[in-house]
Design an enzyme around this catalytic site. Sequence first.
Site, PDB file in Angstrom:
ATOM      1  N   LEU A 198       0.850  -1.182   0.000  1.00 43.88           N
ATOM      2  CA  LEU A 198       0.000   0.000   0.000  1.00 43.88           C
ATOM      3  C   LEU A 198       0.889   1.236   0.000  1.00 43.88           C
ATOM      4  O   LEU A 198       1.761   1.380   0.866  1.00 43.88           O
ATOM      5  CB  LEU A 198      -0.893   0.006   1.238  1.00 43.88           C
ATOM      6  CG  LEU A 198      -2.221  -0.751   1.122  1.00 43.88           C
ATOM      7  CD1 LEU A 198      -2.848  -0.920   2.501  1.00 43.88           C
ATOM      8  CD2 LEU A 198      -3.175  -0.032   0.182  1.00 43.88           C
ATOM      9  N   VAL A 199       0.699   2.115  -0.972  1.00 45.92           N
ATOM     10  CA  VAL A 199       1.571   3.282  -1.105  1.00 45.92           C
ATOM     11  C   VAL A 199       0.730   4.545  -1.202  1.00 45.92           C
ATOM     12  O   VAL A 199      -0.406   4.522  -1.675  1.00 45.92           O
ATOM     13  CB  VAL A 199       2.501   3.166  -2.329  1.00 45.92           C
ATOM     14  CG1 VAL A 199       3.456   1.990  -2.171  1.00 45.92           C
ATOM     15  CG2 VAL A 199       1.707   3.034  -3.627  1.00 45.92           C
ATOM     16  N   LYS A 280      -8.248   2.917   6.876  1.00 46.53           N
ATOM     17  CA  LYS A 280      -7.103   2.018   6.724  1.00 46.53           C
ATOM     18  C   LYS A 280      -7.558   0.566   6.553  1.00 46.53           C
ATOM     19  O   LYS A 280      -6.944  -0.200   5.795  1.00 46.53           O
ATOM     20  CB  LYS A 280      -6.167   2.142   7.927  1.00 46.53           C
ATOM     21  CG  LYS A 280      -5.493   3.513   8.039  1.00 46.53           C
ATOM     22  CD  LYS A 280      -4.589   3.784   6.858  1.00 46.53           C
ATOM     23  CE  LYS A 280      -3.956   5.177   6.930  1.00 46.53           C
ATOM     24  NZ  LYS A 280      -3.015   5.311   8.043  1.00 46.53           N
ATOM     25  N   GLY A 302       3.624   1.110   5.345  1.00 46.24           N
ATOM     26  CA  GLY A 302       4.669   1.968   5.895  1.00 46.24           C
ATOM     27  C   GLY A 302       4.408   2.389   7.325  1.00 46.24           C
ATOM     28  O   GLY A 302       4.932   3.408   7.776  1.00 46.24           O
ATOM     29  N   GLN A 311      -1.753   4.814  13.960  1.00 48.25           N
ATOM     30  CA  GLN A 311      -0.663   3.859  14.123  1.00 48.25           C
ATOM     31  C   GLN A 311      -0.308   3.606  15.589  1.00 48.25           C
ATOM     32  O   GLN A 311       0.796   3.163  15.901  1.00 48.25           O
ATOM     33  CB  GLN A 311       0.566   4.337  13.342  1.00 48.25           C
ATOM     34  CG  GLN A 311       0.336   4.342  11.841  1.00 48.25           C
ATOM     35  CD  GLN A 311       1.488   4.935  11.046  1.00 48.25           C
ATOM     36  OE1 GLN A 311       2.569   5.174  11.571  1.00 48.25           O
ATOM     37  NE2 GLN A 311       1.251   5.194   9.769  1.00 48.25           N
ATOM     38  N   CYS A 465      -9.735  10.101 -20.013  1.00 48.28           N
ATOM     39  CA  CYS A 465      -9.972   9.306 -18.809  1.00 48.28           C
ATOM     40  C   CYS A 465     -10.245  10.268 -17.658  1.00 48.28           C
ATOM     41  O   CYS A 465     -10.563  11.444 -17.895  1.00 48.28           O
ATOM     42  CB  CYS A 465      -8.778   8.402 -18.510  1.00 48.28           C
ATOM     43  SG  CYS A 465      -7.247   9.311 -18.176  1.00 48.28           S
TER      44      CYS A 465
END
Length: 500
Positions: A198-199, A280, A302, A311, A465
């Site tokens: 996941l970025v 998340k 990350g 986190q 697009c």
Amino acid sequence: MPDDISTSPGRTANSLVLVRYSGDLTTKGRLTRQHFSKRLARNIKDALRSLALRSRIERRHDRLHVQLESESDARAAAPLIAQVFGVQSVAQVAERQWSTREDLVRHGVELFGDAVTGKRFAVRARRVGDRSRIPVSSAELARDLGTALLPRSAGVDLGTPEFAAQVEIGPGHAHFFREALRGPAGLPLGVEGRAVALVSGGFDSAVAAWQIQKRGVALDYVFCNLGGRTHLLGTLRVMKHIADHWSHGARPHFHAIEFEDVSQELQRACTTRYWQVVLKRLMLRAASAVATERGATAIVTGDAIGQVSSQTLQNLAAISRATELPILRPLVGLNKDEILHTARRIGTFELSKVVGEYCALVPAKPSTGARLSVVEAEEARLDLGLLDRAAAERSIFELRSINLATLDDPEIQVDAISHDATVIDLRSKPAYQSWHYPGALLLEFNEAMASYPSFDRSQHYVLYCEFGLKSAHLAERMRAEGFDAASYQNGAATLQARSS
């Protein structure tokens, strides 16, 4: 034995590159080492192909010999090989034959004489291979070569020399070199399977991806887009850098999932303080769907404990239960300074620092200790069909082939559509049904990428697009094969505004 992956070029002086295995390879058993070193050789071949360099690779017990066609090719190859995972160090070497210690000293003076002039120097010599066939000790050679070089130099400094003359002595041949480039070490990319990462385009996710690749895991990337064209383009630039510079031996794909509808549903249905935790979890669900299709067995994030509200340890525990796949968090114990240091080293720092954070879903008082039962109750209020549809309609980019420069190429971009153009809408069917340019044909991006070679080459095509990224990529591919194709600049929203 030689690993003859390509036709062997002719040998020229100083055209050999010596590659030492990382400690992760040298500690493996014989069969595992053979498997890993073979994969390392293939990955180096892939790296060299990016510069159109031809080579022949010989696999040895604790190193590779990469033979290039010329000294200039070897000079170009060495820093590239130093970016291949599994490599401890790389050196361009001059190979010379010898039978006596005097031969070695003569070669050393010839190769190092100019380099030591006016400098404090040291000689580093070692024997490699069958020592019973090397009738000279490394200490003797270091002493004799140092004595021969001393008159040209500013003196000997064994601790911090300005120049180090390095010699590896083998039976009948020796390798002389001036410096060794440090490699990333780790395991050859691909030997530990595949995962999805996941970025977001920020510092953390790019560094996490690099760290996991260093452990031999090939990656695809999942990007849940909350920030439109700018965020997508910024994240593509970061991950393309990782793909081009650090993913030799793999072809990573970038999966862009439009999260706007999911975000609106989240804000409608869920309690504000739980937005980040639920978001998340939804991203993990999306990554799981991509992982299943791609045969990946883990998800990389990350996350670093305590860095942001989502986190905290308790929140991470609640978030992690959204998927049955293992979640790899290589940054979990690092502080921000350590992460930024690595970002600078791998070249993503300057790219990531201009990627904006999406702040619309950051509540003023977020939960820092969400209970799983509460989070699951919040999530149960959502229409998860929106998430399934977003994942199914995602755009997929092959990072090493996409040319982001075309997004600003005036030859590819147009801001008007001529009456004779065949207009193709590359968005999803629901987006097309909501609004489309009059007369536009619907052909979703992934289908268009596969089918465009069969298009009528006599037509003039204008593609559009969501943001103008997919259409520019396809227009470039089509133009390279002789089609008359262009991309509508900035995408459907701009086209709709100008058409109304």
